[in-house]
Design an enzyme around this catalytic site. Structure first.
Site, PDB file in Angstrom:
ATOM      1  N   LYS A   1       0.842  -1.210   0.000  1.00  0.00           N
ATOM      2  CA  LYS A   1       0.000   0.000   0.000  1.00  0.00           C
ATOM      3  C   LYS A   1       0.874   1.255   0.000  1.00  0.00           C
ATOM      4  O   LYS A   1       0.675   2.170  -0.805  1.00  0.00           O
ATOM      5  CB  LYS A   1      -0.890   0.005   1.258  1.00  0.00           C
ATOM      6  CG  LYS A   1      -1.540   1.351   1.570  1.00  0.00           C
ATOM      7  CD  LYS A   1      -2.452   1.259   2.757  1.00  0.00           C
ATOM      8  CE  LYS A   1      -1.869   1.688   4.079  1.00  0.00           C
ATOM      9  NZ  LYS A   1      -1.564   3.117   4.201  1.00  0.00           N
ATOM     10  N   ASN A   2       1.848   1.276   0.910  1.00  0.00           N
ATOM     11  CA  ASN A   2       2.628   2.510   1.079  1.00  0.00           C
ATOM     12  C   ASN A   2       3.630   2.757  -0.047  1.00  0.00           C
ATOM     13  O   ASN A   2       4.153   3.865  -0.176  1.00  0.00           O
ATOM     14  CB  ASN A   2       3.349   2.506   2.433  1.00  0.00           C
ATOM     15  CG  ASN A   2       2.379   2.734   3.579  1.00  0.00           C
ATOM     16  OD1 ASN A   2       1.199   3.018   3.352  1.00  0.00           O
ATOM     17  ND2 ASN A   2       2.851   2.595   4.808  1.00  0.00           N
TER      18      ASN A   2
ATOM     19  N   CYS B   1      -5.288   8.432   9.313  1.00  0.00           N
ATOM     20  CA  CYS B   1      -5.455   7.841  10.643  1.00  0.00           C
ATOM     21  C   CYS B   1      -5.281   8.906  11.733  1.00  0.00           C
ATOM     22  O   CYS B   1      -4.376   9.739  11.637  1.00  0.00           O
ATOM     23  CB  CYS B   1      -4.396   6.766  10.859  1.00  0.00           C
ATOM     24  SG  CYS B   1      -4.804   5.199  10.121  1.00  0.00           S
TER      25      CYS B   1
ATOM     26  N   ASP C   1       4.254   0.883  12.025  1.00  0.00           N
ATOM     27  CA  ASP C   1       3.021   0.274  11.505  1.00  0.00           C
ATOM     28  C   ASP C   1       2.807  -1.158  11.995  1.00  0.00           C
ATOM     29  O   ASP C   1       1.773  -1.756  11.696  1.00  0.00           O
ATOM     30  CB  ASP C   1       3.031   0.295   9.966  1.00  0.00           C
ATOM     31  CG  ASP C   1       2.764   1.695   9.420  1.00  0.00           C
ATOM     32  OD1 ASP C   1       2.447   2.603  10.206  1.00  0.00           O
ATOM     33  OD2 ASP C   1       2.877   1.880   8.189  1.00  0.00           O
TER      34      ASP C   1
ATOM     35  N   ARG D   1      -8.928  -0.400   4.452  1.00  0.00           N
ATOM     36  CA  ARG D   1      -8.035   0.647   3.933  1.00  0.00           C
ATOM     37  C   ARG D   1      -6.668   0.067   3.612  1.00  0.00           C
ATOM     38  O   ARG D   1      -5.959   0.599   2.755  1.00  0.00           O
ATOM     39  CB  ARG D   1      -7.849   1.743   4.992  1.00  0.00           C
ATOM     40  CG  ARG D   1      -8.968   2.746   5.051  1.00  0.00           C
ATOM     41  CD  ARG D   1      -8.542   3.964   5.877  1.00  0.00           C
ATOM     42  NE  ARG D   1      -7.189   4.356   5.532  1.00  0.00           N
ATOM     43  CZ  ARG D   1      -6.258   4.726   6.407  1.00  0.00           C
ATOM     44  NH1 ARG D   1      -6.543   4.792   7.687  1.00  0.00           N
ATOM     45  NH2 ARG D   1      -5.058   5.068   6.005  1.00  0.00           N
TER      46      ARG D   1
ATOM     47  N   ARG E   1       0.314  14.973  12.706  1.00  0.00           N
ATOM     48  CA  ARG E   1       0.740  14.717  11.320  1.00  0.00           C
ATOM     49  C   ARG E   1       0.761  15.971  10.438  1.00  0.00           C
ATOM     50  O   ARG E   1       0.040  16.071   9.447  1.00  0.00           O
ATOM     51  CB  ARG E   1      -0.121  13.621  10.687  1.00  0.00           C
ATOM     52  CG  ARG E   1      -0.110  12.344  11.489  1.00  0.00           C
ATOM     53  CD  ARG E   1      -0.758  11.190  10.783  1.00  0.00           C
ATOM     54  NE  ARG E   1       0.131  10.547   9.840  1.00  0.00           N
ATOM     55  CZ  ARG E   1      -0.173   9.418   9.205  1.00  0.00           C
ATOM     56  NH1 ARG E   1      -1.328   8.853   9.401  1.00  0.00           N
ATOM     57  NH2 ARG E   1       0.674   8.881   8.362  1.00  0.00           N
TER      58      ARG E   1
HETATM   59  C1  UD1 Z   1       4.186   6.998   6.199  1.00  0.00           C
HETATM   60  C2  UD1 Z   1       3.310   5.786   6.041  1.00  0.00           C
HETATM   61  C3  UD1 Z   1       2.755   5.355   7.389  1.00  0.00           C
HETATM   62  C4  UD1 Z   1       3.896   5.149   8.387  1.00  0.00           C
HETATM   63  C5  UD1 Z   1       4.811   6.369   8.422  1.00  0.00           C
HETATM   64  C6  UD1 Z   1       6.047   6.160   9.278  1.00  0.00           C
HETATM   65  C7  UD1 Z   1       2.410   6.054   3.813  1.00  0.00           C
HETATM   66  C8  UD1 Z   1       1.240   6.306   2.956  1.00  0.00           C
HETATM   67  N1  UD1 Z   1       2.222   6.106   5.147  1.00  0.00           N
HETATM   68  O1  UD1 Z   1       3.368   8.045   6.686  1.00  0.00           O
HETATM   69  O2  UD1 Z   1       2.027   4.143   7.222  1.00  0.00           O
HETATM   70  O3  UD1 Z   1       3.371   4.919   9.666  1.00  0.00           O
HETATM   71  O4  UD1 Z   1       5.260   6.707   7.108  1.00  0.00           O
HETATM   72  O5  UD1 Z   1       6.782   5.081   8.833  1.00  0.00           O
HETATM   73  O6  UD1 Z   1       3.480   5.763   3.328  1.00  0.00           O
HETATM   74  N2  UD1 Z   1       6.100  14.859  10.397  1.00  0.00           N
HETATM   75  C9  UD1 Z   1       6.194  16.197  10.675  1.00  0.00           C
HETATM   76  N3  UD1 Z   1       6.137  17.087   9.635  1.00  0.00           N
HETATM   77  C10 UD1 Z   1       5.993  16.682   8.343  1.00  0.00           C
HETATM   78  C11 UD1 Z   1       5.908  15.294   8.065  1.00  0.00           C
HETATM   79  C12 UD1 Z   1       5.963  14.403   9.118  1.00  0.00           C
HETATM   80  O7  UD1 Z   1       6.316  16.600  11.824  1.00  0.00           O
HETATM   81  O8  UD1 Z   1       5.943  17.528   7.444  1.00  0.00           O
HETATM   82  C13 UD1 Z   1       6.125  13.895  11.513  1.00  0.00           C
HETATM   83  C14 UD1 Z   1       4.803  13.149  11.635  1.00  0.00           C
HETATM   84  O9  UD1 Z   1       3.845  13.890  12.362  1.00  0.00           O
HETATM   85  C15 UD1 Z   1       5.207  11.886  12.337  1.00  0.00           C
HETATM   86  C16 UD1 Z   1       6.626  11.648  11.790  1.00  0.00           C
HETATM   87  O10 UD1 Z   1       7.064  12.880  11.235  1.00  0.00           O
HETATM   88  O11 UD1 Z   1       5.276  12.094  13.719  1.00  0.00           O
HETATM   89  C17 UD1 Z   1       6.677  10.584  10.715  1.00  0.00           C
HETATM   90  O12 UD1 Z   1       5.834  10.946   9.632  1.00  0.00           O
HETATM   91  P1  UD1 Z   1       6.125  10.505   8.150  1.00  0.00           P
HETATM   92  O13 UD1 Z   1       7.371   9.706   8.074  1.00  0.00           O
HETATM   93  O14 UD1 Z   1       6.003  11.700   7.284  1.00  0.00           O
HETATM   94  O15 UD1 Z   1       4.897   9.530   7.868  1.00  0.00           O
HETATM   95  P2  UD1 Z   1       3.889   9.567   6.652  1.00  0.00           P
HETATM   96  O16 UD1 Z   1       4.625   9.783   5.381  1.00  0.00           O
HETATM   97  O17 UD1 Z   1       2.744  10.425   6.976  1.00  0.00           O
END
Ligand code: UD1
Length: 417
Positions: A22-23, A116, A304, A396, A121
């Protein structure tokens, strides 16, 4: 929301073929916006998040056909660089269209993403990176507007190795003028898969899978054929479920190295795990050891799979400590595990689990995807009947999970509301 009913105490036995990731598939579908030509993508899982991404692409003018596990995008004319709340509130990964739209059309207007409820986030790291590439950013009425006639390559340091920010910036930089270097980039296997897809389209991305990714901008990206990597989180979930029910399950069609952290942690609990080619087998035991887990960016233990391990460790002998370092609010499943009889105390981002607990079936509700998977595992560990009230979250991220578990011997059924 459909309900899922589980009669516990039946060990899982058999083999299961793992779907595409998925990711990995979500950013790859977003990346098709970078090309006007046809893209043929195989091994895409038919799950709700993918259908939502398909609808979002359609809103921007990118037509596609999705049959079985093959996603085929049509050659596109001019794109409409808007992503409305209607689609973005269903899917956190919706924000991944921002980079490709900006790079391809010079503009993007994207509603703040949903997904989620596991923490705030924010998308600040994505935005800081887009600014470094020369975009002007304006936020109004829940929408983020990004504008840049032509993006320009630059050095971008990420304060945290965010998966989504690395992907968005990598995609945007493919069509920028000059070279972009992303430092402290995320190194998840899904990042490498996206880079491979982009390179198949004619991009020049180097270093994906390490903490420094270099993207040399090109004029244009073409269509391509590609197959998405297997889903390491789906595979990990079934391995943990097998161990938790004292069963024996083989997951096939996996890349075992992507499962290293979960294999290491399962072995530490004293269950038997064997790796053969592209298959991994776990053989559970009636008694297994408590362990400590800390979630980390890749190659650390993936957040995850934290909830699923939490359910499993409620049956382990001794005290386990789980520390969640990635998301600030990813313990929502714990209140529900306690309803089933798990003994867990949380403080901040740490959960202390005393085991082994004898779980008993109850009505539970999860509220997020992986938490739902954890409650299904706990329901299969528990004596009696468990009803998961909001089972729809599972769809999902997991294709045919109920049917798969039935085939492995679980007494589980989907109840329509
Ligand atoms: C992706 C995955 C999700 C997984 C996560 C961490 C997808 C679609 N989803 O989510 O399943 O749990 O990686 O491995 O691939 N953060 C900030 N600012 C930002 C971006 C992120 O503070 O601009 C923080 C987030 O709030 C979180 C952490 O960084 O605490 C990790 O987020 P991130 O690695 O970006 O996860 P996603 O890409 O949203």
């Amino acid at each position: 929301m459909p309900k899922i009913k589980i009669e516990g105490k039946y060990p899982l036995c058999g083999a299961i073929k793992i779907n595409g990731s998925k990711n990995a598939a979500l950013p790859i579908l977003a990346a098709t916006l970078l090309s006007d030509e046809v893209c043929h993508i195989d091994n895409v899982p038919p799950i709700t998040d993918i259908f939502n991404m398909q609808n979002l692409l359609l809103e921007t003018g990118k037509h596609s056909d999705f049959q079985k596990e093959t996603f085929l995008t049509e050659a596109s004319g001019e794109l409409s660089p808007f992503a409305s709340y209607q689609f973005t509130n269903r899917l956190r990964a919706s924000f991944l269209v921002a980079g490709p739209l900006l790079a391809k059309t010079g503009f993007a207007r994207v509603s703040y993403p949903g997904g989620c409820p596991i923490g705030a986030r924010p998308v600040d790291l994505h935005l800081k990176g887009f600014e470094k590439l020369g975009a002007c950013i304006h936020t109004e009425n829940g929408y983020i507007s990004l504008k840049a006639e032509k993006l320009r390559g630059n050095k971008i340091y990420l304060d945290f190795p965010s998966v989504g920010a690395t992907e968005n910036l990598m995609m945007a930089a493919t069509l920028a003028k000059g070279t972009t270097v992303i430092e402290n980039a995320a190194a998840e296997p899904e990042i490498t898969d996206l880079a491979n897809f982009l390179n198949n389209m004619g991009a020049n991305v180097d270093g994906a899978g390490s903490d420094t990714v270099t993207i040399r901008g090109v004029e244009k990206l073409s269509g391509c054929s590609y197959s998405v990597i297997p889903d390491r989180i789906e595979a990990g979930t079934y391995l943990i479920a097998a161990a938790a029910t004292g069963g024996k399950v083989t997951v096939t069609n996996v890349i075992p190295e992507h499962l290293n952290p979960v294999i290491a942690k399962l072995r530490e609990t004293n269950v038997h795990v064997t790796v053969k080619g592209s298959s991994v087998t776990v053989e559970g035991k009636s008694s297994y050891k408590a362990i400590d887990i800390k979630t980390m960016p890749h190659p650390g233990f993936p957040t995850d799979l934290q909830a699923q391990f939490c359910a499993y460790l409620s049956g382990a002998k001794g005290t386990s400590v789980i520390t969640e370092t990635i998301f600030e609010n990813r313990f929502m499943h714990i209140g529900e595990l306690k309803r089933l009889g798990a003994k867990i105390v949380t403080e901040g981002r740490t959960a202390v689990i005393e085991g082994p607990s004898k779980l008993n079936g109850a009505q539970v509700i999860a509220g997020d995807l992986r938490g739902s998977a954890a409650l299904v595992i706990a329901g299969m560990m528990a004596e009696g009947t468990t009803v998961l009230e909001d089972g729809g979250h599972l769809f999902r991220g997991y294709h045919r999970m109920v049917e798969n578990l039935q085939e492995l011997g679980a007494h589980i059924e989907l109840l329509e509301q």
